[in-house]
Design a protein around this motif. Structure first.
Motif, PDB file in Angstrom:
ATOM      1  N   ALA A   1      34.692-146.949  -3.594  1.00  0.00           N
ATOM      2  CA  ALA A   1      35.001-147.242  -4.991  1.00  0.00           C
ATOM      3  C   ALA A   1      35.731-146.069  -5.645  1.00  0.00           C
ATOM      4  N   VAL A   2      35.267-144.845  -5.376  1.00  0.00           N
ATOM      5  CA  VAL A   2      35.944-143.663  -5.915  1.00  0.00           C
ATOM      6  C   VAL A   2      37.385-143.615  -5.408  1.00  0.00           C
ATOM      7  N   ASP A   3      37.567-143.874  -4.124  1.00  0.00           N
ATOM      8  CA  ASP A   3      38.899-143.842  -3.525  1.00  0.00           C
ATOM      9  C   ASP A   3      39.806-144.894  -4.157  1.00  0.00           C
ATOM     10  N   ARG A   4      39.244-146.081  -4.430  1.00  0.00           N
ATOM     11  CA  ARG A   4      40.055-147.166  -5.001  1.00  0.00           C
ATOM     12  C   ARG A   4      40.500-146.837  -6.426  1.00  0.00           C
ATOM     13  N   VAL A   5      39.569-146.434  -7.281  1.00  0.00           N
ATOM     14  CA  VAL A   5      39.949-146.215  -8.680  1.00  0.00           C
ATOM     15  C   VAL A   5      40.873-145.000  -8.823  1.00  0.00           C
ATOM     16  N   ALA A   6      40.772-144.037  -7.898  1.00  0.00           N
ATOM     17  CA  ALA A   6      41.629-142.854  -7.967  1.00  0.00           C
ATOM     18  C   ALA A   6      43.063-143.157  -7.538  1.00  0.00           C
ATOM     19  N   THR A   7      43.302-144.363  -6.983  1.00  0.00           N
ATOM     20  CA  THR A   7      44.633-144.726  -6.494  1.00  0.00           C
ATOM     21  C   THR A   7      45.665-144.723  -7.611  1.00  0.00           C
ATOM     22  N   VAL A   8      45.249-145.077  -8.831  1.00  0.00           N
ATOM     23  CA  VAL A   8      46.224-145.177  -9.923  1.00  0.00           C
ATOM     24  C   VAL A   8      46.710-143.817 -10.395  1.00  0.00           C
ATOM     25  N   SER A   9      46.063-142.773  -9.986  1.00  0.00           N
ATOM     26  CA  SER A   9      46.448-141.435 -10.423  1.00  0.00           C
ATOM     27  C   SER A   9      47.419-140.816  -9.444  1.00  0.00           C
ATOM     28  N   SER A  10      48.472-140.216  -9.979  1.00  0.00           N
ATOM     29  CA  SER A  10      49.431-139.529  -9.110  1.00  0.00           C
ATOM     30  C   SER A  10      48.851-138.208  -8.618  1.00  0.00           C
ATOM     31  N   GLU A  11      47.866-137.689  -9.333  1.00  0.00           N
ATOM     32  CA  GLU A  11      47.210-136.453  -8.938  1.00  0.00           C
ATOM     33  C   GLU A  11      45.853-136.787  -8.340  1.00  0.00           C
ATOM     34  N   ARG A  12      45.610-136.292  -7.119  1.00  0.00           N
ATOM     35  CA  ARG A  12      44.333-136.586  -6.478  1.00  0.00           C
ATOM     36  C   ARG A  12      43.173-135.885  -7.188  1.00  0.00           C
ATOM     37  N   SER A  13      43.502-134.897  -8.004  1.00  0.00           N
ATOM     38  CA  SER A  13      42.436-134.167  -8.699  1.00  0.00           C
ATOM     39  C   SER A  13      42.069-134.814 -10.029  1.00  0.00           C
ATOM     40  N   ARG A  14      42.677-135.963 -10.329  1.00  0.00           N
ATOM     41  CA  ARG A  14      42.397-136.635 -11.597  1.00  0.00           C
ATOM     42  C   ARG A  14      40.903-136.916 -11.734  1.00  0.00           C
ATOM     43  N   ALA A  15      40.393-136.726 -12.918  1.00  0.00           N
ATOM     44  CA  ALA A  15      38.966-136.952 -13.144  1.00  0.00           C
ATOM     45  C   ALA A  15      38.623-138.427 -13.076  1.00  0.00           C
ATOM     46  N   VAL A  16      37.512-138.734 -12.426  1.00  0.00           N
ATOM     47  CA  VAL A  16      36.964-140.083 -12.446  1.00  0.00           C
ATOM     48  C   VAL A  16      35.709-140.034 -13.311  1.00  0.00           C
ATOM     49  N   LYS A  17      35.594-140.998 -14.214  1.00  0.00           N
ATOM     50  CA  LYS A  17      34.458-141.018 -15.136  1.00  0.00           C
ATOM     51  C   LYS A  17      33.365-141.926 -14.590  1.00  0.00           C
ATOM     52  N   LEU A  18      32.136-141.437 -14.602  1.00  0.00           N
ATOM     53  CA  LEU A  18      30.975-142.231 -14.226  1.00  0.00           C
ATOM     54  C   LEU A  18      30.229-142.582 -15.506  1.00  0.00           C
TER      55      LEU A  18
END
Length: 372
Positions: A272-289
């Motif tokens: 799930a983390v990998d999927r939602v991070a796909t929209v970011s061009s930067e892999r370091s983009r923050a994911v919110k929980l």
């Protein structure tokens, strides 16, 4: 010097040795592998002055001797020879060149004197013990992802191996951190390791060590001093200088008062983390929980490229919480977890989170939050 060796054995031995050779060398001899024959077989030794690997292989030896030859060249030749070939290698006394023959192929390679090859000095090791390959593999594989790449903080550029006191007694512990995440892995303390000095094993050595640990049945002989560490099997020996520095007091950053508990399927969470991070061009983009009762919403908002959200069913019974993390760090930690459930322990949105594998406390991970 003259010996015959099976092509497959030669490929394995030379590739193991030459992997420590740096591609760019200002000292020509460091680009070479030292070939030494005895009545029992042949050994291939390579070094970069900080790390040394010796691979011993069976061979039919006609004349004992030693020389050095380009590690990369010999590796390339061995790989390109036909499968199943018997390779004849000899040192031509008249020309000083190394002759490599297999079937209708023959090569004549330039050599450098064996006397010029730097052999890492033997040292008195203060601790000598044996450990099963799977034990060492777990300790280093599950911690090495957190090794720092910052050269200015050189003391974080490796895995800190030491003896630690735990609730169940002394343990062999490996720790790595880059200041943003931390991995702490414990294993039962092997007999003889009680006098182990705490040493920082460099990243390159950790990566080379992985080649010794593939055999689940192997027992690895480990020797440690204040300046060197050695890992050995009957056929392969890896010796390395340790990082000359003091590893920070990592216990201070491991939270002990986190009470908000989340349990989630580790595999589902990582995907799930990998999927939602796909929209970011930067892999370091923050994911919110976003946590609520038995519900976790993962979201990424990238103004330049889009947004993503995914909901997971989880076990969570504490107060609602919103907290952000580096998506790459979260995914790497979740990928280390072998048990079905990952347990997250939170305090607040600005505090580090502690992550475990189910009820197992021998593997503990810490990750710092990000603003979201």
């Amino acid at each position: 010097m003259k010996f015959s060796i099976e092509r497959a054995i030669l490929v394995k031995a030379v590739s193991q040795a030459q992997s420590v050779v740096e591609r760019r060398n200002t000292i020509p001899i460091l680009a070479n592998v030292l070939i030494e024959t005895t009545e029992d077989g042949v050994s291939f030794r390579a070094t970069d002055l900080d790390t040394e690997v010796v691979d011993r292989a069976p061979a039919q030896v006609e004349r004992p001797g030693a020389t050095t030859v380009s590690a990369g060249m010999l590796n390339d030749i061995a790989r390109k020879l036909p499968d199943g070939a018997l390779v004849s290698i000899s040192l031509e006394s008249a020309t000083g060149r190394l002759s490599v023959q297999a079937g209708r192929s023959s090569f004549s390679l330039a050599t450098l004197p064996k006397e010029d090859f730097p052999v890492m000095s033997t040292t008195e090791y203060t601790a000598n013990f044996k450990a099963p390959a799977p034990t060492l593999r777990r300790l280093f594989d599950k911690s090495k992802f957190a090794i720092s790449n910052e050269e200015t903080r050189y003391y974080l550029n490796g895995v800190y191996m030491h003896v630690a006191q735990t609730e169940t007694g002394p343990a062999l512990r490996c720790v790595a951190t880059d200041g943003h995440r931390l991995a702490r892995i414990d294993a039962a303390l092997p007999e003889g390791a009680e006098a182990l000095p705490g040493v920082i094993v460099p990243r390159k050595t950790v990566n080379e060590l992985r080649k010794l640990l593939d055999d689940d049945e192997a027992e690895i002989a480990v020797s440690v001093s204040e300046t060197k560490v050695r890992f050995a099997t009957p056929t392969l020996t890896l010796t390395s200088k340790v990082i000359d520095g003091t590893f920070p007091d990592y216990t201070r950053v491991i939270p002990s008062g986190n009470t908000r508990k989340l349990e989630v399927d580790a595999g589902d969470f990582a995907k799930a983390v990998d999927r939602v991070a796909t929209v970011s061009s930067e892999r370091s983009r923050a994911v919110k929980l976003a946590l609520d009762e038995d519900r976790l919403v993962l979201s990424v908002n990238a103004p330049d490229s889009g947004a993503a959200e995914e909901e997971l069913s989880v076990a969570y019974a504490d107060e609602p919480l919103e907290i952000g993390f580096n998506a790459k760090y979260l995914h790497e930690i979740a990928s280390q977890i072998e048990r079905e459930n990952a347990v997250f322990l939170f305090n607040g949105s600005g505090d580090a989170a502690l992550i475990r594998e189910g009820g197992d406390t021998s593997a503990v991970y810490v990750v710092m939050p990000m603003r979201v």
